[in-house]
Write an enzyme that holds these catalytic residues in place. Structure first.
Site, PDB file in Angstrom:
ATOM      1  N   CYS A 198      -1.069  -3.344   4.818  1.00  0.00           N
ATOM      2  CA  CYS A 198      -0.866  -4.257   5.944  1.00  0.00           C
ATOM      3  C   CYS A 198       0.322  -5.151   5.614  1.00  0.00           C
ATOM      4  O   CYS A 198       1.096  -4.836   4.708  1.00  0.00           O
ATOM      5  CB  CYS A 198      -2.138  -5.060   6.230  1.00  0.00           C
ATOM      6  SG  CYS A 198      -2.702  -6.056   4.825  1.00  0.00           S
ATOM      7  N   THR A 199       0.479  -6.264   6.307  1.00  0.00           N
ATOM      8  CA  THR A 199       1.662  -7.109   6.131  1.00  0.00           C
ATOM      9  C   THR A 199       1.732  -7.736   4.745  1.00  0.00           C
ATOM     10  O   THR A 199       2.719  -7.596   4.033  1.00  0.00           O
ATOM     11  CB  THR A 199       1.694  -8.219   7.201  1.00  0.00           C
ATOM     12  OG1 THR A 199       1.582  -7.628   8.485  1.00  0.00           O
ATOM     13  CG2 THR A 199       2.986  -9.013   7.110  1.00  0.00           C
TER      14      THR A 199
END
Length: 339
Positions: A198-199
């Site tokens: 994810c980020t």
């Protein structure tokens, strides 16, 4: 001391514009057991306010999730304060890859039920039982194996502008929708190596714990997420397997990881990966818009919104009354955009 902001957005943005020092954007998170989130929130606000820190921080019984903009000359003091908190001692700080110093203009710290809304209600779910970290080098090695499955645990609008090579999207608008969808999608690959990313790492860390909870075994998650990967790949001289932009949840709306542009303007279809919000405040739709269409539609998502933007502010305010914008994303409102 007042433990919340009392100035208008206009005043705050003017103050930011007048600053003569450099700011550093960082993100960090930590799953931990916080007995009194409100007390922790108030003490943290006092400390960070004194250091002129801006940002968006969520605190809950399960831990902390933070994105912050710190004056460069206060960075060491900021770091020392965080490390003075036992469960944050040594916490990984993800430094922004592409930073203009204007990511935030106010400090907001909120107490939430969870730092990541996951929809999990099973009391036997245990965040302490999570997947194995892989760093950038280990990620690249695993990713070269065709049998490895790479799962993007971000929303569709994040995936659209940038993702890792061979990554699979879990098409959804929210993380709580994604978790069961990801488990169902991966059922045929239950015995393969699965890497989740994810980020910055917070969502894939919880997702890896959820997958183990659902009976998967070979589950990995990318340490530091895309931000950590990009920094380490550059530092270690590794091939960059991420293509495009990394969407970020601040004023920048994105940081470039590679020069590839893999998405298109939602209005004309030309190659573009610049996210914006519709300039009509009664709409505020998040979508991708190129410079030509931004000029043509005056920063709006449609001719209808362009017409509204041209009205006197009093009339616009009247039109906005009672409007529930909800989750205004391009995929949910595709019919509203006109090329």
């Amino acid at each position: 001391m007042v433990l919340h902001n009392r100035l208008s957005a206009t005043e705050l943005k003017a103050r930011l514009a007048a600053e003569t020092f450099r700011r550093v954007t960082v993100s960090f998170y930590q799953y931990a057991k916080i007995a009194d989130p409100q007390l922790f929130r108030d003490e943290l606000y006092q400390a960070l306010f004194q250091l002129q820190v801006f940002g968006r921080i969520y605190v809950a019984h399960e831990g902390i999730n933070a994105q912050a903009s710190i004056p460069e000359h206060h960075f060491e003091a900021f770091k020392q304060h965080l490390y003075s908190i036992p469960f944050l001692n040594g916490v990984r700080l993800n430094i922004a890859v592409d930073d203009n110093g204007k990511s935030f203009w106010v400090l907001r710290i909120k107490v939430r039920e969870k730092i990541v809304a996951d929809g999990i209600t099973d009391p036997s779910f245990d965040m302490d039982n999570r997947g194995r970290y892989v760093n950038a080098r280990e990620f690249n090695k695993l990713a070269e194996d065709p049998d490895t499955v790479i799962i993007d645990m971000r929303n569709h609008y994040e995936f659209e502008v940038g993702h890792f090579e061979r990554a699979q999207e879990v098409p959804s608008d929210t993380f709580r929708e994604q978790l069961p969808m990801a488990a169902e999608m991966m059922e045929p690959y239950k015995d393969k190596n699965i890497i989740m990313y994810c980020t910055g790492g917070i969502r894939c860390e919880k997702a890896s714990a959820y997958m183990l909870h659902r009976g998967f075994r070979n589950v990995f998650h990318l340490e530091g997420g895309i931000i950590g990967y990009a920094n380490k790949a550059k530092e270690w001289g590794l091939p960059n397997k991420f293509r495009g932009k990394n969407f970020v949840f601040d004023e920048r709306l994105g940081e470039r990881i590679s020069e590839d542009i893999i998405s298109q303007c939602h209005q004309c279809g030309e190659p573009c990966d610049t996210h914006t919000n519709c300039a009509n405040e009664g709409c505020h739709l998040l979508f991708i818009q190129c410079e030509k269409c931004a000029a043509k539609y005056n920063g709006c998502c449609s001719e209808a919104c362009t017409d509204i933007l041209a009205l006197p502010e009093e009339e616009q305010a009247q039109l906005r009354k009672g409007v529930d914008k909800g989750l205004m994303l391009f995929n949910k409102s595709r019919r509203r955009l006109k090329g």
